[in-house]
Design a protein around this motif. Structure first.
Motif, mmCIF file in Angstrom:
data_model
loop_
_atom_site.group_PDB
_atom_site.id
_atom_site.type_symbol
_atom_site.label_atom_id
_atom_site.label_comp_id
_atom_site.label_asym_id
_atom_site.label_seq_id
_atom_site.Cartn_x
_atom_site.Cartn_y
_atom_site.Cartn_z
ATOM 1 N N GLU A 1 0.948 -1.455 0.162
ATOM 2 C CA GLU A 1 0.108 -0.248 -0.254
ATOM 3 C C GLU A 1 0.432 0.923 0.047
ATOM 4 O O GLU A 1 0.527 2.094 -0.235
ATOM 5 N N GLU A 2 2.279 1.192 0.696
ATOM 6 C CA GLU A 2 2.777 2.211 0.870
ATOM 7 C C GLU A 2 3.674 2.542 -0.254
ATOM 8 O O GLU A 2 3.960 3.701 -0.727
ATOM 9 N N GLY A 3 3.562 1.762 -0.835
ATOM 10 C CA GLY A 3 5.435 1.872 -2.137
ATOM 11 C C GLY A 3 5.996 1.739 -2.402
ATOM 12 O O GLY A 3 7.366 1.425 -2.806
ATOM 13 N N GLU A 4 6.392 3.003 -1.516
ATOM 14 C CA GLU A 4 8.081 2.946 -1.169
ATOM 15 C C GLU A 4 7.417 3.797 0.642
ATOM 16 O O GLU A 4 7.073 4.589 0.573
ATOM 17 N N ASP A 5 8.750 3.900 0.697
ATOM 18 C CA ASP A 5 9.859 4.874 2.328
ATOM 19 C C ASP A 5 9.809 6.032 1.840
ATOM 20 O O ASP A 5 9.875 6.583 0.808
ATOM 21 N N ASP A 6 10.015 6.142 2.912
ATOM 22 C CA ASP A 6 10.209 8.240 2.991
ATOM 23 C C ASP A 6 11.903 8.423 1.553
ATOM 24 O O ASP A 6 11.767 10.174 0.894
ATOM 25 N N GLU A 7 12.469 7.345 1.767
ATOM 26 C CA GLU A 7 13.471 7.167 1.361
ATOM 27 C C GLU A 7 13.585 7.206 -0.099
ATOM 28 O O GLU A 7 14.702 7.353 -1.221
ATOM 29 N N GLY A 8 12.599 6.866 -1.318
ATOM 30 C CA GLY A 8 11.952 6.462 -2.264
ATOM 31 C C GLY A 8 12.917 4.877 -2.287
ATOM 32 O O GLY A 8 12.800 4.257 -3.406
ATOM 33 N N ILE A 9 13.004 4.145 -1.201
ATOM 34 C CA ILE A 9 13.298 2.687 -1.116
ATOM 35 C C ILE A 9 11.567 2.038 -1.759
ATOM 36 O O ILE A 9 10.757 2.226 -0.881
ATOM 37 N N PRO A 10 11.580 1.051 -3.015
ATOM 38 C CA PRO A 10 10.625 0.450 -3.095
ATOM 39 C C PRO A 10 10.159 -0.584 -2.589
ATOM 40 O O PRO A 10 10.861 -1.193 -1.931
ATOM 41 N N GLN A 11 9.010 -0.725 -2.715
ATOM 42 C CA GLN A 11 8.316 -2.152 -1.367
ATOM 43 C C GLN A 11 8.494 -3.255 -2.563
ATOM 44 O O GLN A 11 8.363 -3.716 -3.662
ATOM 45 N N GLU A 12 8.699 -4.588 -1.324
ATOM 46 C CA GLU A 12 8.933 -5.877 -2.288
ATOM 47 C C GLU A 12 8.410 -6.627 -1.673
ATOM 48 O O GLU A 12 8.336 -8.043 -1.730
ATOM 49 N N ILE A 13 7.171 -6.819 -1.319
ATOM 50 C CA ILE A 13 6.373 -7.240 -0.565
ATOM 51 C C ILE A 13 5.714 -7.616 -2.060
ATOM 52 O O ILE A 13 5.518 -9.724 -2.226
ATOM 53 N N THR A 14 5.492 -7.429 -2.984
ATOM 54 C CA THR A 14 4.264 -7.038 -4.326
ATOM 55 C C THR A 14 5.830 -8.418 -4.775
ATOM 56 O O THR A 14 5.412 -9.982 -5.042
ATOM 57 N N ILE A 15 6.988 -8.823 -4.524
ATOM 58 C CA ILE A 15 7.756 -9.906 -5.341
ATOM 59 C C ILE A 15 8.579 -10.779 -5.083
ATOM 60 O O ILE A 15 8.201 -11.957 -5.747
ATOM 61 N N LEU A 16 7.978 -10.521 -4.024
ATOM 62 C CA LEU A 16 8.408 -12.169 -2.724
ATOM 63 C C LEU A 16 6.889 -12.926 -2.063
ATOM 64 O O LEU A 16 7.203 -13.663 -2.889
ATOM 65 N N LYS A 17 5.359 -12.548 -2.835
ATOM 66 C CA LYS A 17 4.074 -13.172 -3.321
ATOM 67 C C LYS A 17 4.054 -13.067 -4.642
ATOM 68 O O LYS A 17 4.527 -15.352 -4.352
ATOM 69 N N GLU A 18 5.396 -13.118 -5.394
ATOM 70 C CA GLU A 18 5.433 -13.836 -6.597
ATOM 71 C C GLU A 18 6.047 -14.977 -6.867
ATOM 72 O O GLU A 18 6.002 -15.743 -7.578
ATOM 73 N N ASP A 19 7.694 -14.779 -6.135
ATOM 74 C CA ASP A 19 8.363 -15.722 -5.707
ATOM 75 C C ASP A 19 7.772 -16.952 -4.688
ATOM 76 O O ASP A 19 8.475 -17.907 -5.257
ATOM 77 N N ILE A 20 7.362 -16.678 -3.997
ATOM 78 C CA ILE A 20 6.576 -17.302 -3.510
ATOM 79 C C ILE A 20 5.855 -18.680 -4.063
ATOM 80 O O ILE A 20 6.115 -20.120 -3.799
ATOM 81 N N ALA A 21 4.988 -17.902 -5.486
ATOM 82 C CA ALA A 21 4.823 -19.009 -5.601
ATOM 83 C C ALA A 21 4.667 -19.688 -6.615
ATOM 84 O O ALA A 21 4.616 -20.816 -6.627
ATOM 85 N N LYS A 22 6.266 -18.791 -7.204
ATOM 86 C CA LYS A 22 6.975 -19.627 -8.410
ATOM 87 C C LYS A 22 7.619 -21.320 -7.126
ATOM 88 O O LYS A 22 7.755 -22.058 -8.019
ATOM 89 N N LEU A 23 7.864 -21.135 -6.203
ATOM 90 C CA LEU A 23 8.560 -22.413 -4.987
ATOM 91 C C LEU A 23 7.201 -22.879 -4.764
ATOM 92 O O LEU A 23 7.801 -23.881 -5.035
ATOM 93 N N LEU A 24 5.757 -22.791 -5.110
ATOM 94 C CA LEU A 24 5.337 -23.784 -4.044
ATOM 95 C C LEU A 24 4.667 -24.276 -5.583
ATOM 96 O O LEU A 24 4.365 -26.132 -5.044
ATOM 97 N N LYS A 25 4.787 -24.067 -7.018
ATOM 98 C CA LYS A 25 5.150 -24.931 -7.612
ATOM 99 C C LYS A 25 6.366 -25.534 -8.019
ATOM 100 O O LYS A 25 6.297 -26.559 -8.916
ATOM 101 N N GLU A 26 7.335 -25.333 -8.026
ATOM 102 C CA GLU A 26 8.714 -26.455 -7.748
ATOM 103 C C GLU A 26 8.113 -27.993 -7.036
ATOM 104 O O GLU A 26 7.778 -28.168 -6.482
#
Length: 255
Positions: free
Chosen positions: A230-255
């Motif tokens: 929801e935040e997207g990025e923090d005050d220093e402009g660092i982007p969120q990585e929860i979305t890519i973590l979800k994507e990568d969890i899904a990939k590993l669950l398929k292995e």
């Protein structure tokens, strides 16, 4: 008898001469340097296409994180007590894809944000019996099983494979700093008295640490656990990585 000059031909000759003096050197210069508009456009298109191909190829597969000997880095052996008073070891997670964090229940800063993000991930994969989370407290003297259980209830932790673990302090710090290189230390000069990483580690079904690549030869290794989708990025402009973590969890669950 002298003939009068044909001024129309003289005018054309002058125009050609002026064109040659002004424009031909510029054309030659652009050809010699490859600086031609049509080529520029094609080069830019090719460059963009190559970048897109590279981006898709190096982010499509999850790599193994190398250990000090050049092999695959694996979760070290551990044995701790969870919020239900049960003994949990690394072997309990074999066959499961799971996320690792280090936290403590009285943390007033990053831990609540990390665990809200993990609860969101938990809910995303609620239908997968082989997904879990391993949370290790860095204040085991305070975080007893009873305290951890109350914390789990407060945050809505319902996944039976999400173990909040306590135990020997020295072993927990060694696991964090040497086992995962997730920095953890006591520091009386900061507000809560402890320093620890806000990153998550992703583990596959065989117990290996996995990650996507940021570039062809540069693994991400860990995922920022603090910034929410929801935040997207923090005050220093660092982007969120929860979305890519979800994507990568899904990939590993398929292995």
């Amino acid at each position: 008898m002298n003939k009068k000059p044909n001024y129309s031909y003289v005018g054309i000759a002058l125009i050609v001469l002026v064109f040659g003096i002004i424009f031909i050197p510029k054309i030659i210069d652009r050809l010699s340097t490859g600086d031609v508009i049509r080529d520029e456009s094609r080069s830019e298109d090719v460059s963009r296409a190559e970048k897109e191909v590279n981006k898709k190829s190096y982010k499509s597969d999850l790599v193994y994180i190398p250990n000090a000997n050049g092999g695959k880095k694996k979760v070290p052996s551990f044995s701790f007590t969870n919020q239900l008073g049960q003994t949990i070891t690394n072997k309990d997670y074999l066959g499961k894809v799971y996320v690792i964090e280090f936290f403590f229940t009285t943390c007033p800063t990053i831990c609540p944000r990390m665990n809200r993000n993990l609860v969101e991930i938990q809910n995303e994969f609620k239908d997968f019996e082989n997904f879990g989370v391993a949370s290790f407290t860095i204040t085991p003297d305070v975080d007893t099983p009873e305290v951890l259980k109350a914390y789990a209830e407060k945050y809505g932790i319902t996944n039976p494979n999400w173990h909040l673990m306590t135990g020997n302090e020295e072993e927990i710090y060694k696991l964090a700093n040497e086992g995962f290189y997730l920095y953890t230390a006591k520091n009386d000069e900061i507000i809560d008295g402890f320093e620890h990483s806000g990153n998550f580690a992703l583990i596959d079904k065989e117990g290996f640490i996995r990650s996507r690549l940021k570039s062809p030869d540069n693994p991400l290794i860990y995922y920022n656990g603090i910034v929410s989708e929801e935040e997207g990025e923090d005050d220093e402009g660092i982007p969120q990585e929860i979305t890519i973590l979800k994507e990568d969890i899904a990939k590993l669950l398929k292995e």
